[in-house]
Structures are given as structure tokens and as C-alpha cells.
Write an enzyme that holds these catalytic residues in place. Structure first.
Site: not given
Length: 352
Positions: A221, A234
Site C-alpha cells: 500500500s 496497517y
């Protein structure tokens, strides 16, 4: 004119359907238009719709690049029930691959701010794959359980005779300040995203070695390249995936296996399609310590879009799939240890 060339006002007008009601997500995805904002059917926020409703709306048919780039290949894709995983599965099928779609089809953490993937979602992925005349093997299970993954690898090998492509996509996230996180809130994200990706490589790579080579694609990401407020677990997991990918590329190159990371920007999936994420991104863009707690999707999109080079608030899942097809193909035979950013230009704000 497409959403890249439109003004925010033009995109907002495009979001509104006949008689002042919002267009359905089916219409928007089919037309490639901007993502609808605000409230949707029955006065319910889109991000709060049940998972089966979202599954019905994501009807990307897939696209073909060249002449069967993946013809005769078998691709294993985790997190395949919807979102990026589904779009990659369908595009790989459109380019000739048979697909094994794996998903937990249940809650990943005790509390989720987004809709839970279901068996119906995974079955819909299978339906879309089969529309291209390809086989689909549906597997329900948890990437945190390596024994399950190894059993699945054996079953896939027995069924198809070979495994050529592995896409480690399954992911989850939590929105909470780091020092306020409970142990499970940290551990569940790291275990699913980072450990689950490592487990997927450890379980399926031996089959690629046995078959004389293959492709591994992991999903990181943009938040794996920079910090994210209130999403430390995350970002840490996605940063770790990049290091994992590079290490695996060094180790598996001798076996003719390439390992690369696909780096999505913000993508309109159930994972991010909720008020908590919209609020966080408004805070990030505006440097507001107290962003609105219950923003509409339209507010979030129009706040972020001007700050992205291609002027999109976020991407659609199918925007990621072409890069995955390329990395899985013979055209990418000399690409390994690389990060491929598909962000609408958001990565231009980062050093690498």
C-alpha cells in the site's frame, strides 16, 4: 470526458442520477465514472450496506490485453471475494488463467468498521471468472493458518497439475491511535496482513519451485511507504510486506520465481469504504486534528481529489488489475524485487 479531466463540480453532477437520486454503484463501475457520494438506496450509507449488496454492485467484467497473456496458467489469489482481489481474478481469467479464489468469508477481527466478506461474494467472483470460460476453484479459509494454506496448495496442485501465479492480497485494517490500541487490535492486523502474506508465500512457493518457476505478487500500500495517523498497525504491516517481498525475490530468483509488490493508492473497496476512513483522509488532507466524524463519501472524495495529480479522490479496484496481469505474465520475466505503484499519482509525493 472522463473523471480525470473533469472538474470536481462536473464529477459531482455525474454522480447524480435521474430525478435527483444517486446512480447505483453498478452503473458507475460499468461506466467508469466517478464514485457516487452521500447516501444511497433506502437512505443507507454505501459503506454501511451489507456485504452481499456491495458484491452485487462490483460487476467489473474484466479486460483482455494482447492475445492470452496468461493462457494455460493457474493463479491463486487470496482475499478474492471482492475488491482488488476480485478485479485481479477476473482480469487474469480474461487473459486466460484458471483461478483459485481464497477468502476467509468472515470477520477477520472481532470488530470491523467495514462490511464482512461472504461466501456469496466469493461465489460472485467465481461467476465472473467463469464468464471467460475459465475454471474457478473456491476455497474458504484463513491465511493466518499456514497448515490450511499448505493443504490448499496440495489440493490445487492435484487438481490442476501446476501453480503458476500467487497473489497475496488478503488484508484488514483498524483505525485507532497507537497508544490506545488493545493487543488484539495490533496483533490481528499484523497477523493477517504481514504474517498471512508470508504464510501464503511459504505455502505456495514450494509448488512454484517444483514446477520450475512462477510469479508471486504481494499487495502492499502507499501507506506502506509512509506513516498513517491512527493506522500504525496497517502501515507497519504494509511496510513489512515490501521488505518481505524484496527478501523473497533475492531467495527465489535462482528458482526462476519473480516476486513483486503492487502498491495501491486509496481504493474504493469495502475496506476503505466507511465513515472512519473518510474522516481520517479528510484529516490527513486538511491537517485537521478533529475532522468530521460522519462525512459523506462525496465530501471525502472532493476534499482529496484536488491533491492527487490525476484529480481522483480514489481509484476503482479494476484500476489495479492491469498491473497485476503484467507482473504475472512472461512480459515481466525480468522484473523482480520491484514495487509497482498504481495511485493516480499520489506516489509523486513520496521519495520512492
Amino acid at each position: 470526458m472522463n473523471s480525470v479531466g473533469q472538474s470536481a463540480e462536473g464529477r459531482a453532477e455525474e454522480m447524480v442520477g435521474r430525478q435527483g437520486s444517486l446512480m447505483s454503484r453498478r452503473e458507475l463501475l460499468a461506466s467508469g465514472g466517478a464514485i457516487a457520494g452521500g447516501m444511497a438506496m433506502g437512505g443507507q450509507a454505501l459503506g454501511q450496506q451489507p456485504a452481499d449488496a456491495l458484491a452485487e454492485k462490483q460487476t467489473w467484467p474484466g479486460r483482455t490485453f494482447g492475445d492470452g497473456l496468461l493462457k494455460g496458467k493457474v493463479a491463486v489469489i487470496t482475499g478474492a471475494a471482492r475488491g482488488i482481489g476480485r478485479s485481479i481474478a477476473v482480469d487474469m481469467a480474461a487473459n486466460g488463467a484458471d483461478v483459485v479464489g481464497l477468502d476467509i468469508c468472515a470477520k477477520i477481527t472481532p470488530e470491523q468498521a467495514y462490511a464482512v466478506a461472504t461466501r456469496e461474494d466469493l461465489a460472485e467472483t467465481g461467476r465472473l471468472v467463469k464468464q471467460h470460460g475459465r475454471q474457478f476453484m473456491e476455497v474458504v479459509g484463513d491465511v493466518r493458518e499456514i497448515a490450511f494454506l499448505r493443504t490448499t496448495a496440495d489440493q490445487v496442485q492435484q487438481k490442476f497439475g501446476h501453480i503458476d501465479i500467487v497473489v497475496a492480497n488478503a488484508a484488514t485494517q483498524r483505525f485507532k491511535p497507537l497508544i490506545e490500541m488493545e493487543d488484539w487490535e495490533w496483533n490481528d492486523v499484523i497477523n493477517n496482513n504481514l504474517n498471512g502474506t508470508a504464510n501464503t508465500i511459504r505455502a505456495f512457493a514450494p509448488m512454484l519451485v517444483k514446477n520450475g518457476g512462477g510469479r508471486i505478487i504481494v499487495l502492499s500500500s502507499m501507506q506502506g511507504k509512509h506513516g498513517s495517523k491512527n493506522m500504525a498497525s496497517y502501515s507497519a504491516s504494509k511496510w513489512g510486506i515490501i521488505g518481505l517481498m524484496k527478501s523473497a525475490a533475492l531467495e527465489l530468483g535462482k528458482d526462476k520465481i519473480t516476486v513483486n509488490a503492487l502498491i495501491p493508492g486509496l481504493v474504493d473497496t469495502p475496506l476503505t469504504h466507511n465513515e472512519a476512513r473518510w474522516s481520517a483522509l479528510i484529516g490527513e488532507v486538511t491537517a485537521n486534528e478533529n475532522p468530521p466524524k460522519n462525512p459523506t463519501e462525496k465530501e471525502a472524495y472532493e476534499t482529496r481529489a484536488p491533491h492527487v495529480p490525476l484529480k481522483v479522490g480514489w481509484l476503482k479496484p479494476e484500476d489495479l488489475a492491469p498491473a497485476a496481469v503484467f507482473l504475472a505474465s512472461d512480459l515481466a520475466a525480468m522484473v523482480t524485487g520491484a514495487t509497482y505503484d498504481v495511485t493516480g499519482g499520489d506516489n509523486a509525493n513520496n521519495q520512492s
